[in-house]
Design a protein around this motif. Structure first.
Motif, PDB file in Angstrom:
ATOM      1  N   UNK A 119      39.244  22.013  90.906  1.00 51.87           N
ATOM      2  CA  UNK A 119      39.134  20.856  91.823  1.00 51.87           C
ATOM      3  C   UNK A 119      39.680  21.229  93.207  1.00 51.87           C
ATOM      4  N   UNK A 120      40.820  21.906  93.222  1.00 49.12           N
ATOM      5  CA  UNK A 120      41.412  22.333  94.506  1.00 49.12           C
ATOM      6  C   UNK A 120      40.499  23.309  95.243  1.00 49.12           C
ATOM      7  N   UNK A 121      39.737  24.074  94.478  1.00 53.80           N
ATOM      8  CA  UNK A 121      38.827  25.060  95.093  1.00 53.80           C
ATOM      9  C   UNK A 121      37.567  24.382  95.641  1.00 53.80           C
ATOM     10  N   UNK A 122      37.430  23.070  95.399  1.00 51.24           N
ATOM     11  CA  UNK A 122      36.325  22.335  96.020  1.00 51.24           C
ATOM     12  C   UNK A 122      35.148  22.053  95.114  1.00 51.24           C
ATOM     13  N   UNK A 123      35.315  22.255  93.794  1.00 43.47           N
ATOM     14  CA  UNK A 123      34.203  21.938  92.900  1.00 43.47           C
ATOM     15  C   UNK A 123      34.217  20.442  92.576  1.00 43.47           C
ATOM     16  N   UNK A 124      33.024  19.829  92.555  1.00 47.67           N
ATOM     17  CA  UNK A 124      32.904  18.408  92.218  1.00 47.67           C
ATOM     18  C   UNK A 124      32.151  18.273  90.898  1.00 47.67           C
ATOM     19  N   UNK A 125      32.755  17.611  89.947  1.00 49.27           N
ATOM     20  CA  UNK A 125      32.113  17.399  88.646  1.00 49.27           C
ATOM     21  C   UNK A 125      31.140  16.230  88.729  1.00 49.27           C
TER      22      UNK A 125
END
Length: 306
Positions: free
Chosen positions: A282-288
């Protein structure tokens, strides 16, 4: 320029969907397989028993996604089966490391699967990528740990390496979900063991999107948990599944000793508790697309007839 991706394990549950999504995103895809494929993808052959690989395979690729490994959830864990589970992962990854150590290729990224089994049974403790692997007497933890060590050889060659510790992959086409859902569909669903053990899961499409993001963005390197941000207990999972399938839960819990009798050592898969953090991805910018279980299951089962 269209980038070329070589996938090992490309005919499996994750690889087959990933290949389709990569093609849709404009990539060229080839598979590295024990049986050269006459299907829609170019394929190269390797033979893990003989330790041979088509030299053109690695030379073809800009990036490699390494998913090859015998399924841990099919068939009892006999000694022979356990050897195959380990050898299919280490043999393939070591062969790739050997080829990548040669100079005549242009591979810039290596994405390798691992599994959250590396953490062992952690009860309700939330674990993250900094948590130490479980001891080697835990078979699944040992498999994942050895697999990661094999992948790290490639990082030492100066190739950007990303390791994805994959949770329970939700798909109606294979893996754990159809097996978990079968008794529920028959109206005989029940929590397994205590029902308190945590399950860290991910929808198959989210996993494939995550692997593609790892491939595309150079800031991804090292180890990441590939799980949705909301792990859930086995009891909550079973209740949510029954609700989505419009089935009652009629049985009491299935006792742990019964599962051990039925499944042997493989019962670890459903009885071990793994509450795994998704904070790093999540911190790396991935959106589920599917951060919560109920919408994930609804999306999977809306295609299926009642």
């Amino acid at each position: 320029m269209s980038r070329k991706v070589l996938i090992t394990g490309g005919t499996g549950l994750i690889g087959s969907r990933l290949a389709d999504m990569l093609i849709d995103a404009g990539y060229e895809v080839a598979l590295l397989s024990r049986q050269p494929n006459t299907g829609r993808y170019r394929s190269f052959r390797w033979d893990l028993n003989k330790g041979t690989i088509d030299e053109a395979a690695v030379r073809y690729a800009d990036c490699i996604i390494n998913l090859a490994g015998s399924s841990v959830s099919e068939g009892k864990w006999t000694d022979e089966r356990k050897r195959d589970i380990m050898a299919s992962r280490l043999g393939g990854t070591n062969l790739l490391a050997q080829e990548l150590a040669k100079a005549d290729h242009h591979v810039t990224a290596f994405i390798s699967a691992s599994a959250i089994g590396i953490y062992g049974d952690m009860d309700d403790r939330l674990v993250n990528e900094e948590t130490a692997p479980a001891p080697a007497d835990d078979f699944l933890a040992d498999v994942a740990h050895q697999w990661e060590l094999a992948a790290q050889q490639i990082e030492q060659l100066g190739i950007r390496t990303v390791i994805a510790r994959i949770g329970i992959v939700l798909s109606t086409e294979g893996g754990a979900l159809p097996q978990i859902a079968r008794p529920t569909k028959l109206g005989a669903g029940a929590p397994l063991g205590s029902g308190k053990q945590y399950m860290s899961w991910i929808h198959r499409d989210d996993l494939c999107r995550l692997l593609i993001q790892m491939l595309e963005e150079p800031q991804w390197h090292g180890v990441y948990n590939a799980v949705a941000p909301n792990p859930i207990t086995n009891k909550e999972f079973t209740e949510t599944l029954a609700e989505v399938l419009h089935r009652p839960l009629v049985l009491p819990k299935v006792p742990a000793f019964g599962l051990k009798l039925m499944m042997g050592e493989m019962s670890e898969i459903v009885l071990a508790s793994q509450r795994v953090s998704a904070e790093k991805v999540l911190r790396q910018g991935f959106t589920f697309e599917y951060p919560h279980l109920k919408p994930a299951l609804e999306a999977l089962y809306k295609e299926e007839p009642e």
